[in-house]
Design a protein around this motif. Sequence first.
Motif, short mmCIF file in Angstrom:
data_model
loop_
_atom_site.label_atom_id
_atom_site.label_comp_id
_atom_site.label_asym_id
_atom_site.label_seq_id
_atom_site.Cartn_x
_atom_site.Cartn_y
_atom_site.Cartn_z
N PRO A 27 -23.15 8.41 -31.02
CA PRO A 27 -22.63 7.04 -31.01
C PRO A 27 -21.79 6.77 -29.76
N ARG A 28 -21.96 5.57 -29.19
CA ARG A 28 -21.26 5.09 -28.00
C ARG A 28 -21.79 5.71 -26.72
N GLU A 29 -22.92 6.41 -26.78
CA GLU A 29 -23.48 7.00 -25.57
C GLU A 29 -24.70 6.23 -25.08
N ALA A 30 -24.93 6.33 -23.78
CA ALA A 30 -26.11 5.72 -23.15
C ALA A 30 -26.84 6.78 -22.34
N LEU A 31 -28.17 6.69 -22.36
CA LEU A 31 -29.01 7.60 -21.59
C LEU A 31 -29.85 6.77 -20.64
N VAL A 32 -29.77 7.06 -19.34
CA VAL A 32 -30.57 6.39 -18.33
C VAL A 32 -31.71 7.32 -17.93
N MET A 177 -26.06 3.21 -29.68
CA MET A 177 -26.64 4.14 -28.71
C MET A 177 -27.72 3.41 -27.91
N ILE A 178 -27.90 3.81 -26.65
CA ILE A 178 -28.86 3.16 -25.76
C ILE A 178 -29.64 4.21 -24.99
N ALA A 179 -30.96 4.04 -24.91
CA ALA A 179 -31.80 4.81 -23.99
C ALA A 179 -32.61 3.80 -23.19
N ALA A 180 -32.48 3.85 -21.87
CA ALA A 180 -33.11 2.83 -21.02
C ALA A 180 -33.77 3.46 -19.80
N THR A 181 -34.98 3.02 -19.50
CA THR A 181 -35.62 3.40 -18.25
C THR A 181 -35.23 2.38 -17.19
N THR A 182 -35.14 2.81 -15.95
CA THR A 182 -34.77 1.86 -14.91
C THR A 182 -35.08 2.40 -13.53
N HIS A 183 -35.34 1.47 -12.61
CA HIS A 183 -35.41 1.78 -11.19
C HIS A 183 -34.15 1.27 -10.48
N SER A 184 -33.38 0.42 -11.18
CA SER A 184 -32.18 -0.17 -10.61
C SER A 184 -30.96 0.33 -11.36
N PRO A 185 -29.82 0.45 -10.70
CA PRO A 185 -28.61 0.90 -11.38
C PRO A 185 -28.24 -0.04 -12.52
N LEU A 186 -27.85 0.53 -13.66
CA LEU A 186 -27.40 -0.27 -14.79
C LEU A 186 -25.88 -0.33 -14.87
#
Length: 215
Positions: A27-32, A177-186
Amino acid sequence: MRLSVNNLACDRGERRIFEGVSFVLEPREALVITGRNGAGKSSLLDILAGRLHPATGTILLEGAGERPLLECLHYVGHRDALKAALTAEENLSFARDFLGSPALKPHEALEAVGLAHAARLPVAYLSAGQRRRVALARLLVAHRPLWLLDEPTSALDTGSQETLRLILEGHRESGGMIAATTHSPLFLKDAKEIRIERTKIPLAPAGEGRGGEDA
């Protein structure tokens, strides 16, 4: 809740796209999730969302009680998945009723993403960036603890990207919780990061092991 992913691998056609992916989300974590085009970032999210079966590995959601993983997550992919003939508000009303666990009202969610003025416009009349914001507003109309986002900043201008960042941080502050793909900084505070590297190993024909050796 706690999401544990161990040793995931993904096969497409006759190729192994990636393997050995492991991580834990609290909980409260993000994964890029980063990596080159075609490395399998979107495929990883598809596996987590139950849209694709992993070749190997396990996914375990602890603390969800009797609820399956699919009932605990939001998924926003490359496609906005909106009904063009419906208004922005009607699209969110449909999502709220379909998903259950209502949170913000549709007009409140549109206001949060800066689209209150477009609530009654058919989605077909909106720009690509506006449609993207309507799709992201679905995150706010139904409560789901895990958000899976595939290139969430796609088509968003600088101001909208900052609005999204604040929404994501608000979700984390509430225990999400968040898991996000990206090419740009979040620009998510203290976010974890994994990089997906595409393998170059072809799958062995039936009856053979990896690399052509007997199994």
